[in-house]
Motif scaffolding. Structure first.
Motif, PDB file in Angstrom:
ATOM      1  N   ILE A 301       0.865  -1.181   0.000  1.00 55.07           N
ATOM      2  CA  ILE A 301       0.000   0.000   0.000  1.00 55.07           C
ATOM      3  C   ILE A 301       0.899   1.228   0.000  1.00 55.07           C
ATOM      4  CG2 ILE A 301      -1.801   1.278   1.204  1.00 55.07           C
ATOM      5  CD1 ILE A 301      -2.673  -1.308   2.529  1.00 55.07           C
ATOM      6  N   ALA A 302       0.740   2.061  -1.023  1.00 56.84           N
ATOM      7  CA  ALA A 302       1.568   3.267  -1.148  1.00 56.84           C
ATOM      8  C   ALA A 302       0.743   4.497  -0.803  1.00 56.84           C
ATOM      9  CB  ALA A 302       2.122   3.379  -2.564  1.00 56.84           C
ATOM     10  N   ASP A 303       1.256   5.291   0.141  1.00 63.77           N
ATOM     11  CA  ASP A 303       0.631   6.567   0.468  1.00 63.77           C
ATOM     12  C   ASP A 303       1.194   7.622  -0.473  1.00 63.77           C
ATOM     13  OD1 ASP A 303      -0.449   8.868   1.481  1.00 63.77           O
ATOM     14  OD2 ASP A 303       0.039   8.452   3.566  1.00 63.77           O
ATOM     15  N   TYR A 304       0.457   7.884  -1.536  1.00 66.28           N
ATOM     16  CA  TYR A 304       0.860   8.833  -2.576  1.00 66.28           C
ATOM     17  C   TYR A 304       1.045  10.236  -2.005  1.00 66.28           C
ATOM     18  CZ  TYR A 304       0.209  11.424  -7.038  1.00 66.28           C
ATOM     19  OH  TYR A 304       0.339  12.238  -8.131  1.00 66.28           O
ATOM     20  N   SER A 305       0.149  10.623  -1.111  1.00 69.28           N
ATOM     21  CA  SER A 305       0.082  12.026  -0.704  1.00 69.28           C
ATOM     22  C   SER A 305       1.124  12.428   0.325  1.00 69.28           C
ATOM     23  CB  SER A 305      -1.309  12.347  -0.154  1.00 69.28           C
ATOM     24  OG  SER A 305      -1.583  11.551   0.978  1.00 69.28           O
ATOM     25  N   ASP A 306       1.675  11.463   1.048  1.00 64.88           N
ATOM     26  CA  ASP A 306       2.715  11.795   2.031  1.00 64.88           C
ATOM     27  C   ASP A 306       4.082  11.364   1.523  1.00 64.88           C
ATOM     28  OD1 ASP A 306       3.522  13.009   4.414  1.00 64.88           O
ATOM     29  OD2 ASP A 306       3.545  11.107   5.499  1.00 64.88           O
ATOM     30  N   ASN A 307       4.283  11.532   0.236  1.00 61.85           N
ATOM     31  CA  ASN A 307       5.530  11.125  -0.420  1.00 61.85           C
ATOM     32  C   ASN A 307       6.657  12.116  -0.126  1.00 61.85           C
ATOM     33  OD1 ASN A 307       7.513  10.184  -2.217  1.00 61.85           O
ATOM     34  ND2 ASN A 307       6.660  11.411  -3.882  1.00 61.85           N
ATOM     35  N   PRO A 308       7.652  11.721   0.666  1.00 60.52           N
ATOM     36  CA  PRO A 308       8.784  12.626   0.903  1.00 60.52           C
ATOM     37  C   PRO A 308       9.535  12.988  -0.369  1.00 60.52           C
ATOM     38  CG  PRO A 308       8.755  10.856   2.530  1.00 60.52           C
ATOM     39  CD  PRO A 308       7.767  10.489   1.460  1.00 60.52           C
ATOM     40  N   GLY A 309       9.392  12.158  -1.399  1.00 61.83           N
ATOM     41  CA  GLY A 309      10.070  12.431  -2.657  1.00 61.83           C
ATOM     42  C   GLY A 309       9.493  13.590  -3.430  1.00 61.83           C
ATOM     43  N   SER A 310       8.354  14.111  -3.000  1.00 56.67           N
ATOM     44  CA  SER A 310       7.808  15.308  -3.627  1.00 56.67           C
ATOM     45  C   SER A 310       7.718  16.457  -2.630  1.00 56.67           C
ATOM     46  CB  SER A 310       6.416  15.019  -4.206  1.00 56.67           C
ATOM     47  OG  SER A 310       5.518  14.629  -3.190  1.00 56.67           O
ATOM     48  N   GLY A 311       8.399  16.296  -1.494  1.00 53.26           N
ATOM     49  CA  GLY A 311       8.443  17.369  -0.510  1.00 53.26           C
ATOM     50  C   GLY A 311       7.446  17.249   0.615  1.00 53.26           C
ATOM     51  N   ALA A 312       6.642  16.162   0.645  1.00 54.98           N
ATOM     52  CA  ALA A 312       5.736  15.958   1.776  1.00 54.98           C
ATOM     53  C   ALA A 312       6.556  15.657   3.022  1.00 54.98           C
ATOM     54  CB  ALA A 312       4.757  14.827   1.480  1.00 54.98           C
ATOM     55  N   TYR A 313       5.925  15.822   4.185  1.00 53.38           N
ATOM     56  CA  TYR A 313       6.669  15.795   5.444  1.00 53.38           C
ATOM     57  C   TYR A 313       7.024  14.387   5.921  1.00 53.38           C
ATOM     58  CZ  TYR A 313       4.802  20.535   5.349  1.00 53.38           C
ATOM     59  OH  TYR A 313       4.462  21.810   4.976  1.00 53.38           O
ATOM     60  N   GLY A 314       6.369  13.371   5.378  1.00 53.83           N
ATOM     61  CA  GLY A 314       6.701  12.004   5.769  1.00 53.83           C
ATOM     62  C   GLY A 314       6.292  11.652   7.183  1.00 53.83           C
ATOM     63  N   ASP A 315       5.451  12.484   7.797  1.00 56.39           N
ATOM     64  CA  ASP A 315       5.036  12.189   9.176  1.00 56.39           C
ATOM     65  C   ASP A 315       3.521  12.126   9.331  1.00 56.39           C
ATOM     66  OD1 ASP A 315       4.272  14.883   9.068  1.00 56.39           O
ATOM     67  OD2 ASP A 315       5.055  15.343  11.065  1.00 56.39           O
ATOM     68  N   ALA A 316       2.775  12.105   8.199  1.00 51.54           N
ATOM     69  CA  ALA A 316       1.322  12.010   8.268  1.00 51.54           C
ATOM     70  C   ALA A 316       0.914  10.673   8.875  1.00 51.54           C
ATOM     71  CB  ALA A 316       0.715  12.177   6.876  1.00 51.54           C
ATOM     72  N   THR A 317      -0.129  10.678   9.668  1.00 55.31           N
ATOM     73  CA  THR A 317      -0.484   9.491  10.465  1.00 55.31           C
ATOM     74  C   THR A 317      -1.833   8.883  10.109  1.00 55.31           C
ATOM     75  OG1 THR A 317      -1.438  10.935  12.152  1.00 55.31           O
ATOM     76  CG2 THR A 317       0.879  10.265  12.435  1.00 55.31           C
ATOM     77  N   ARG A 318      -2.571   9.452   9.170  1.00 57.17           N
ATOM     78  CA  ARG A 318      -3.921   8.942   8.890  1.00 57.17           C
ATOM     79  C   ARG A 318      -3.905   7.475   8.496  1.00 57.17           C
ATOM     80  NH1 ARG A 318      -6.355  13.219   5.880  1.00 57.17           N
ATOM     81  NH2 ARG A 318      -6.721  14.068   7.967  1.00 57.17           N
ATOM     82  N   LEU A 319      -2.971   7.082   7.659  1.00 54.21           N
ATOM     83  CA  LEU A 319      -2.874   5.684   7.238  1.00 54.21           C
ATOM     84  C   LEU A 319      -2.429   4.794   8.387  1.00 54.21           C
ATOM     85  CD1 LEU A 319      -2.973   3.451   5.179  1.00 54.21           C
ATOM     86  CD2 LEU A 319      -0.811   4.263   4.223  1.00 54.21           C
TER      87      LEU A 319
END
Length: 490
Positions: A301-319
Motif C-alpha cells: 500500500i503506497a501513500d501517494y500524498s505523504d511522499n517525501p520524494g515530492s516534498g511531503a513531510y513524511g510524518d502524516a499518520t492517517r494511514l
C-alpha cells in the motif's frame, strides 16, 4: 592535450508549499561530499558520479570535483547555502575545458524560483561562451529558457522510477568529449504549453511518455538531434515555468526548436491522460485484513500524498492510525519521519517499552496529527546503509537515528532524516524482511515500484490528504503563469 573537466552535483526538488526551509543541515544530513572524499564515495557505483569518473578514465580527463550534495525534497533552499555551493563550483571553473553537472531542474531558492537557471548562468558568466556545459536533469525538471540558454545540452532521465542516472551521465559525458574536440557545437531548444500537470506525472510505463520517448529515439537515430529530453515538470512548485516541457539538443537551434514544438503539441493533445487510480482508505485496509494471514508475497500500500520524494513531510499518520485501528497483523510500515520519537526510543533502549506521541508534528492538518502509541523498541540504528537496489546504485544513504517500533502486529520504522521508500535496505537495515510481511506500507508515489513491486502480490495507492495530495487544483498557486490548464478554460 588533456582536457580539464569540472564535475559536480547539486540537487534539490523544491516543494514551494512546504513550511520546511532547506538549509545546509538538510544537505549535510542527506548527501554532502567535498573534494577528495568524492571519488571514494562514488567510484565504482552505478550513480551519476560513478559514470562521470568512469568517463574521465576512458577519455583521459583531468577532473576537478568540488562538491556532490543533495537534499530530500522540501521547502525553498536558503540563499546562503545556494550561494555558498555556487561559489564553490565557480571557484573550480578556472582553466576548465568542459563542465559536467548533475542537477535536478526543479530547485527554487528564497530568491530564485529557477535555481538551476541561476547556477548555470553564473557558471556561463565565469567560463565564457565557448566552454561546453552539459547538465543531467531529473525527469521532473521544471526546465526553463534560462537553463537552455546557458547550457549546451540538457539530458533528462528516461525512467520513472529513476534508474538511469548512470546511463544519462554517460550520454552527457560522450557529448562533452565530442564538444571539447570540436566535433559538435550543441545548443538547446525548449518548448512548453500552458499546462500545469500532464504526461501521467512522468510515468514512463504509460502511453504518453512511452510514445514521446519512442519518437525521441527515432529522431536521435536519424541524426536529426543529439538529444531529445522529455520533462514531466513538478506540480508542487508555485513558479512561473511550471509544467511539462520538451528540450532538444542539436547543432542547429532552428531545427531543434521545430522538433521540440512538434513533440510538445503531442503533450497538449494527451494532457488529460491519467493512469493513477486511488483505492479508498477503508477498502485498502479491508484488502489488507483479508490477506493478513499470507506470507508469500506482501500487499503493498503506497501513500501517494505523504511522499517525501515530492516534498511531503513524511510524518502524516492517517494511514498508520487506520492500520492500528484495524489491528492488522504482520505489517511493515515505512516510515514516520519523527526525530523526537526516534530520540525517545533511543532513550528507552532496545527491548524496552516506550509511550510517545508519534508523527503529525510538522503540520497536523496535512494527513493526520500525532497519535499516542505504546511500542516495543525492537531495533535502533544510525540510519546509514548502502542501497544496492535499482535506484541505489551501491551508494551510501543516511536517514539519521532510526528506530523499529513494534505495536501489536505492526512494525513501524521511525527515521530522523526524511526520505521515501525506494530500497529494500530501508527495511532490512533494521532487521525487517519485507518479503515475509503480509502487508508493506510505503510513503511514495512511484519510485517504490523499482524495489517493491517485484516482491509484491499487488500494489494499491491511497491518498490520505497529506501535502502532496493529488488534489492539486486546491493548492494556493500565486506565481504560475495564467491562463493554464486545467485551472483555466483553454
Amino acid at each position: 592535450m588533456v582536457n580539464r573537466v569540472l564535475v559536480a552535483e547539486f540537487m534539490h526538488e523544491t516543494n514551494t508549499f512546504s513550511v520546511q526551509v532547506t538549509d545546509e543541515n538538510a544537505f549535510r544530513n542527506s548527501c554532502y561530499y567535498l573534494d577528495n572524499d568524492i571519488p571514494g564515495a562514488f567510484g565504482g557505483t552505478r550513480t551519476s558520479m560513478g559514470a562521470a569518473f568512469e568517463a574521465a578514465e576512458k577519455y583521459g580527463w583531468s577532473v576537478v570535483h568540488p562538491i556532490v550534495t543533495s537534499a530530500n525534497p522540501s521547502g525553498r533552499v536558503t540563499d546562503d547555502f545556494f550561494d555558498a555551493v555556487s561559489e564553490r563550483i565557480l571557484n573550480s571553473c578556472q582553466g576548465v575545458d568542459g563542465v559536467l553537472l548533475h542537477l535536478h531542474g526543479s530547485m527554487s531558492t528564497q530568491t530564485h524560483d529557477d535555481g538551476e537557471g541561476e547556477l548555470l548562468a553564473r557558471i556561463r558568466s565565469r567560463v565564457g561562451p565557448n566552454i561546453p556545459i552539459m547538465a543531467v536533469l531529473d525527469l521532473h525538471a521544471t526546465l526553463t529558457q534560462k537553463m537552455a540558454a546557458n547550457a549546451n545540452a540538457l539530458i533528462s532521465y528516461r525512467t520513472y522510477p529513476h534508474i538511469d542516472q548512470y546511463e544519462r551521465t554517460w550520454q552527457a559525458a560522450e557529448l562533452l568529449e565530442k564538444a571539447m574536440g570540436g566535433e559538435i557545437s550543441p545548443k538547446v531548444a525548449v518548448s512548453r504549453r500552458p499546462i500545469l500537470y500532464a504526461l501521467d506525472g512522468g510515468r514512463t510505463t504509460s502511453p504518453p511518455m512511452m510514445e514521446l520517448l519512442s519518437r525521441g529515439d527515432r529522431i536521435e537515430a536519424a541524426g536529426q538531434a543529439l538529444v531529445v529530453s522529455v520533462q514531466a515538470g513538478f506540480s508542487s512548485a508555485d513558479v512561473q515555468d511550471i509544467g511539462p516541457s520538451i528540450a532538444v539538443t542539436a547543432n542547429d537551434l532552428t531545427s531543434a526548436q521545430s522538433i521540440a514544438d512538434e513533440l510538445m503539441d503531442y503533450v497538449w493533445e494527451q494532457r488529460t491522460f491519467s493512469s493513477i487510480h486511488f483505492t479508498p482508505l477503508e477498502q485498502a485496509i479491508a484488502k489488507a485484513k483479508a490477506g493478513e494471514g499470507r506470507a508469500d508475497k506482501p500487499l503493498v500500500i503506497a501513500d501517494y500524498s505523504d511522499n517525501p520524494g515530492s516534498g511531503a513531510y513524511g510524518d502524516a499518520t492517517r494511514l498508520l492510525q487506520a492500520v492500528l485501528d484495524a489491528d492488522l497483523q504482520n505489517v511493515g510500515f515505512y516510515a514516520i519521519c519523527d526525530p523526537e520519537a526516534a530520540l525517545q526510543a533511543q532513550a528507552a533502549g532496545v527491548g524496552n517499552s516506550v509511550t510517545l506521541m508519534l508523527g503529525g508534528k510538522v503540520d497536523p492538518s496535512m494527513g493526520g496529527g500525532p497519535i499516542k502509541v505504546t511500542a516495543h523498541v525492537a531495533a535502533l540504528t544510525d540510519g546509514s546503509f548502502i542501497a544496492y537496489g535499482p535506484m541505489g546504485g551501491g551508494a551510501r544513504r543516511n536517514y539519521g537515528l532510526s528506530a523499529l517500533l513494534r505495536v501489536g502486529g505492526v512494525e513501524i520504522i521511525v527515521i530522523s532524516h526524511n526520505g521515501q521508500a525506494t530500497d529494500l535496505g530501508q527495511f532490512t537495515s533494521l532487521g525487517v524482511d519485507p518479503t515475509r510481511k503480509s502487508t508493506i506500507i510505503v510513503k511514495s508515489m512511484q519510485h517504490f515500484r523499482a524495489a517493491f513491486e517485484p516482491i509484491s502480490r499487488e500494489v494499491i495507492e491511497v491518498d490520505t490528504g497529506a501535502l502532496s495530495t493529488r488534489n492539486f487544483l486546491e493548492r494556493p498557486y500565486k506565481n504560475i503563469r495564467r491562463p493554464i490548464w486545467p485551472l483555466d478554460p483553454l
